[in-house]
Write a protein that holds these residues in place. Structure first.
Motif, short mmCIF file in Angstrom:
data_model
loop_
_atom_site.label_atom_id
_atom_site.label_comp_id
_atom_site.label_asym_id
_atom_site.label_seq_id
_atom_site.Cartn_x
_atom_site.Cartn_y
_atom_site.Cartn_z
N GLY A 33 -9.49 -7.23 1.88
CA GLY A 33 -8.61 -8.39 1.85
C GLY A 33 -9.24 -9.69 2.31
O GLY A 33 -8.54 -10.61 2.71
N THR A 72 -12.19 -10.30 -4.67
CA THR A 72 -11.76 -10.41 -6.06
C THR A 72 -11.50 -11.87 -6.44
O THR A 72 -11.81 -12.30 -7.56
CB THR A 72 -10.53 -9.53 -6.31
OG1 THR A 72 -10.86 -8.19 -5.94
CG2 THR A 72 -10.10 -9.55 -7.76
N ASP A 101 -10.53 2.35 -7.03
CA ASP A 101 -9.23 2.89 -6.64
C ASP A 101 -8.24 1.80 -6.26
O ASP A 101 -7.12 2.10 -5.85
CB ASP A 101 -9.34 3.98 -5.57
CG ASP A 101 -10.02 3.52 -4.31
OD1 ASP A 101 -10.98 2.75 -4.41
OD2 ASP A 101 -9.61 3.95 -3.22
N ALA A 102 -8.63 0.53 -6.41
CA ALA A 102 -7.67 -0.57 -6.29
C ALA A 102 -8.23 -1.74 -7.10
O ALA A 102 -8.51 -2.81 -6.58
CB ALA A 102 -7.47 -0.96 -4.83
N ALA A 103 -8.45 -1.49 -8.38
CA ALA A 103 -9.07 -2.48 -9.26
C ALA A 103 -8.06 -3.57 -9.61
O ALA A 103 -6.98 -3.28 -10.09
CB ALA A 103 -9.58 -1.81 -10.54
N ASP A 104 -8.43 -4.83 -9.35
CA ASP A 104 -7.48 -5.93 -9.52
C ASP A 104 -7.99 -7.06 -10.42
O ASP A 104 -7.22 -7.96 -10.76
CB ASP A 104 -7.14 -6.55 -8.15
CG ASP A 104 -6.20 -5.67 -7.34
OD1 ASP A 104 -5.56 -4.78 -7.93
OD2 ASP A 104 -6.11 -5.87 -6.12
N HIS A 116 -8.68 -7.31 -13.48
CA HIS A 116 -8.04 -7.45 -14.79
C HIS A 116 -6.74 -8.26 -14.70
O HIS A 116 -6.30 -8.83 -15.68
CB HIS A 116 -7.76 -6.07 -15.40
CG HIS A 116 -6.79 -5.25 -14.61
ND1 HIS A 116 -7.16 -4.49 -13.52
CD2 HIS A 116 -5.46 -5.09 -14.72
CE1 HIS A 116 -6.09 -3.89 -13.03
NE2 HIS A 116 -5.05 -4.25 -13.74
N ILE A 117 -6.14 -8.30 -13.49
CA ILE A 117 -4.87 -9.02 -13.34
C ILE A 117 -5.06 -10.52 -13.62
O ILE A 117 -4.21 -11.15 -14.23
CB ILE A 117 -4.29 -8.79 -11.93
CG1 ILE A 117 -3.94 -7.30 -11.76
CG2 ILE A 117 -3.07 -9.67 -11.68
CD1 ILE A 117 -3.57 -6.92 -10.35
N VAL A 118 -6.19 -11.06 -13.18
CA VAL A 118 -6.41 -12.49 -13.41
C VAL A 118 -7.31 -12.78 -14.61
O VAL A 118 -7.29 -13.88 -15.14
CB VAL A 118 -6.97 -13.21 -12.15
CG1 VAL A 118 -5.87 -13.41 -11.14
CG2 VAL A 118 -8.13 -12.45 -11.55
N ARG A 152 -9.96 3.14 -13.73
CA ARG A 152 -8.79 3.50 -12.94
C ARG A 152 -8.99 4.93 -12.47
O ARG A 152 -9.05 5.85 -13.29
CB ARG A 152 -7.52 3.39 -13.79
CG ARG A 152 -6.25 3.59 -13.01
CD ARG A 152 -5.05 3.21 -13.85
NE ARG A 152 -4.83 4.16 -14.93
CZ ARG A 152 -4.01 5.22 -14.83
NH1 ARG A 152 -3.39 5.46 -13.70
NH2 ARG A 152 -3.85 6.02 -15.85
N PHE A 182 -9.14 -22.05 4.12
CA PHE A 182 -7.81 -21.46 3.89
C PHE A 182 -7.06 -22.44 3.01
O PHE A 182 -6.91 -23.60 3.35
CB PHE A 182 -7.11 -21.27 5.23
CG PHE A 182 -5.78 -20.59 5.11
CD1 PHE A 182 -5.70 -19.21 5.06
CD2 PHE A 182 -4.61 -21.33 5.03
CE1 PHE A 182 -4.48 -18.57 4.94
CE2 PHE A 182 -3.38 -20.70 4.91
CZ PHE A 182 -3.32 -19.32 4.86
N VAL A 215 -3.43 -18.36 -3.29
CA VAL A 215 -2.28 -17.50 -3.60
C VAL A 215 -1.50 -18.05 -4.79
O VAL A 215 -1.06 -17.29 -5.65
CB VAL A 215 -1.36 -17.35 -2.37
CG1 VAL A 215 -0.06 -16.63 -2.76
CG2 VAL A 215 -2.06 -16.56 -1.28
N LEU A 247 -3.10 -17.05 -7.90
CA LEU A 247 -2.92 -15.61 -8.11
C LEU A 247 -1.53 -15.31 -8.67
O LEU A 247 -1.39 -14.51 -9.62
CB LEU A 247 -3.14 -14.91 -6.76
CG LEU A 247 -2.96 -13.41 -6.69
CD1 LEU A 247 -3.76 -12.71 -7.76
CD2 LEU A 247 -3.38 -12.91 -5.31
N VAL A 248 -0.51 -15.96 -8.11
CA VAL A 248 0.85 -15.76 -8.61
C VAL A 248 0.95 -16.20 -10.07
O VAL A 248 1.67 -15.63 -10.87
CB VAL A 248 1.86 -16.52 -7.72
CG1 VAL A 248 3.24 -16.57 -8.36
CG2 VAL A 248 1.93 -15.87 -6.35
N LEU A 259 -1.43 -15.81 -12.05
CA LEU A 259 -2.38 -14.90 -12.71
C LEU A 259 -3.59 -15.64 -13.26
O LEU A 259 -4.05 -15.40 -14.38
CB LEU A 259 -1.67 -14.10 -13.82
CG LEU A 259 -0.38 -13.38 -13.41
CD1 LEU A 259 0.21 -12.63 -14.60
CD2 LEU A 259 -0.64 -12.41 -12.26
#
Lengths: 294, 275
Positions: free
Chosen positions: A12, A16, A37-40, A42-44, A141, A256, A261, A264-265, A267
């Protein structure tokens, strides 16, 4: 062709986020998501998948109930406590394997006096080759609670390497897993460089030390960037000093920034999301990495 | 009762929640740090260490005088940890999974098993919390073995809180297995939601009871809450996004210090889970 692997130790910290933006800025890199095991990513990156394959690795013991006489020899030899005795009718016990505990060592197969144990290949997950607006993406995955995540990491990297050769890409950007264990080792071995994304917290500092130990162990050159540095400016400088003392090249810090974020929301990678301080700093990081690349 | 604190995504606040819950409990409590690749609970609890014990695994050693080079050990090994070179078996201990198969099949008795260190377990205490920390040595891969060594210290009765590694692979599975309840910590972002779904699939596969704790409420969007509603997953606790909490965390302090009213909420959470 060079491969840079993004690691962090602690989860965290922004691996990514950085990987997705570097993929945009590089524009022609092959991208590998090795956090299987927590691939992210592709989301963005919103890929269009062109190939999908099963990932088979290792084996699992399966006891044919019809042939098992419940002698318990397999259970005595199993070091992973994967074999259970189950009551059948008339009080007779038979043995069965808990696949989530089975290590796939094959000892029970060898010792079974009735030869009642099969040893099929295990399907642990899936892997994909996809197209994004920024280049090829190789991702995967791991199935829930499946084994062999390290081997899947290695496989994703190998496929990315082949793609990069075929398309004459000059860079592979690999988004790595957290930690320093099996998947992180599979992600770092043989890489040309590691980019460590850390944060100015006591946990970030503790975990940075361990991930730096890992890259030294595998003799891979490293870069470090401190993300969210202004959460605790007093902690950021000692982190960088420690990294520099170990021969690590420092990269610009990332502040920061709520844009991270918000992107990210939406995408989107943060460098595509409109002007922000975080995006500016990631552009500066890319400029530094370009010097290493050329 | 054993409560495991897990998540798909890293950095969502597992360690913070685990330590806060331990400090909010009434009776004696054991806190097991099973994130053995990056253990962090001790940074917040700052315990006095009373005991340090090595975690070792048996690996084969070859007596070359007795080895006939037959290769049966190599053939049974599923992990490519044995080769036969110049008619003698050669062991690569870092690849060994300690199944004992090679020693079992060796026809000349040339293989014996010796203990090899892969990490260590430390036991300490502070403020009524007994902390057991597992640490995997750098360059080692067998995190689940160290996790199992930590879990041997679970309280036979009474409350045990388990801080798990991120992800959904074998290390996470080893940590959550046998828990009476799993709290999945996530954040209200698309990454948080995606990885929560993976974690939910994993704990369902393992047949465990679970619920969700949502951290940094106020950032991101509403989709985690909507997903939990659809799936009928209870959201036990919502922790607000607060820069003071983040700054306290960066110094190794808990949100209990930045927002004292949270202690009541942690206590309520424990009560709801029937501890």
């Amino acid at each position: 062709m060079k491969e840079i692997v993004i690691l962090s130790g602690k989860g965290g910290t922004g691996k990514t986020t950085v990987a997705a933006s570097l993929a945009v800025l590089a524009s022609d890199a092959v991208i590998a998501d090795a956090d299987v095991d927590a691939a992210d990513l592709h989301i963005v990156l919103k890929p269009v998948t062109v190939e999908q394959h099963e990932f088979r690795s290792g084996h699992v013991a399966v006891i044919r109930q019809a042939d098992c006489d419940g002698c318990g020899v397999c259970k005595r030899h199993c070091r992973f406590d994967a074999i259970r005795a189950v009551e059948q009718d008339r009080g007779r016990a038979k043995s069965t394997v808990d696949p989530s505990e089975c290590e796939g060592c094959g000892v029970c197969v060898k010792v079974c006096p009735k030869r009642a144990i099969d040893f099929p290949e295990r399907v642990n997950g899936e892997w994909y080759v996809s197209q994004t607006r920024f280049g090829w993406l190789v991702h995967a995955r791991l199935y829930p609670a499946a084994e062999n995540s390290g081997k899947l990491v290695t496989h994703v990297r190998n496929v990315a390497r082949r793609l990069a050769h075929r398309h004459h890409a000059r860079l592979i950007i690999t988004d790595g897993p957290p930690g320093i264990g099996c998947p992180a080792i599979a992600a770092v071995s043989g890489a040309d460089a590691v980019l460590i994304v850390t944060e100015p917290t006591v946990a970030g500092a503790h975990d940075l030390e361990r991930v730096l130990g890992l890259v030294r162990h595998f003799n891979v050159p490293a870069f470090v960037t401190v993300n969210k540095w202004d959460i605790n400016p007093d902690n950021a400088a000692p982190l960088e000093n420690r990294a520099a003392a170990l021969g690590v090249q420092l990269l610009p810090r990332i502040p920061f920034d709520s844009a991270v974020v918000n992107a990210l929301v939406n995408l989107q990678p943060v460098v595509e999301f409109g002007p922000s301080q975080a995006a500016d700093q990631i552009r500066r990081i890319w400029a530094e990495l370009n010097k290493w690349l050329n | 009762m054993k409560i495991a604190i897990a998540s798909g995504k890293g950095g969502t606040g597992k360690t913070t929640l685990a330590v806060c819950l331990a400090l909010s409990a009434d009776g004696p409590v054991r806190l097991l740090d099973c994130d053995v690749e990056e253990p962090n609970c001790h940074l917040f609890l700052k315990p006095q260490i009373q005991l340090r014990k090595l975690v070792t695994v048996p690996v084969p050693e070859v007596n070359t005088d007795r080895c006939s080079g037959c290769g049966q050990c190599r053939d049974i090994c599923q992990f490519n940890a044995i080769a036969v070179l110049k008619k003698k078996a050669v062991i690569y201990p870092e690849l060994c999974h300690s199944c004992g198969g090679c020693a079992l099949v060796c026809p000349t008795g040339a293989i014996r098993e010796v203990e090899r260190e892969i990490g260590y377990v430390e036991v300490g205490s502070r403020d009524g919390v007994m902390l057991v920390t597992g640490t995997l040595d750098i360059g080692q891969t067998l995190a689940p073995t160290v996790i199992r060594a930590v879990k041997q210290h679970a309280a036979p009765d009474g409350l045990t809180i388990i801080d798990c590694p991120p992800g959904t692979a074998c290390a996470m599975v080893a940590a959550v297995r046998d828990a009476d309840h799993v709290l999945l910590v996530t954040e209200p972002t698309p990454f948080g939601l995606h990885d929560l779904k993976l974690a939910v699939a994993t704990v369902r596969e393992l047949g465990l009871r679970f619920s969700v704790v949502l951290n940094r409420v106020g950032i991101g969007d509403n989709r985690v809450i909507e997903y939990c509603k659809q799936e009928g997953i209870p959201v036990r606790l919502q922790i607000p996004d607060d820069r003071r909490i983040a700054e306290a965390y960066s110094r190794g302090e808990l949100p209990l210090n930045a927002r004292s009213e949270l202690k009541v909420r942690f206590k309520q959470l424990l009560d709801e889970l029937g501890t």
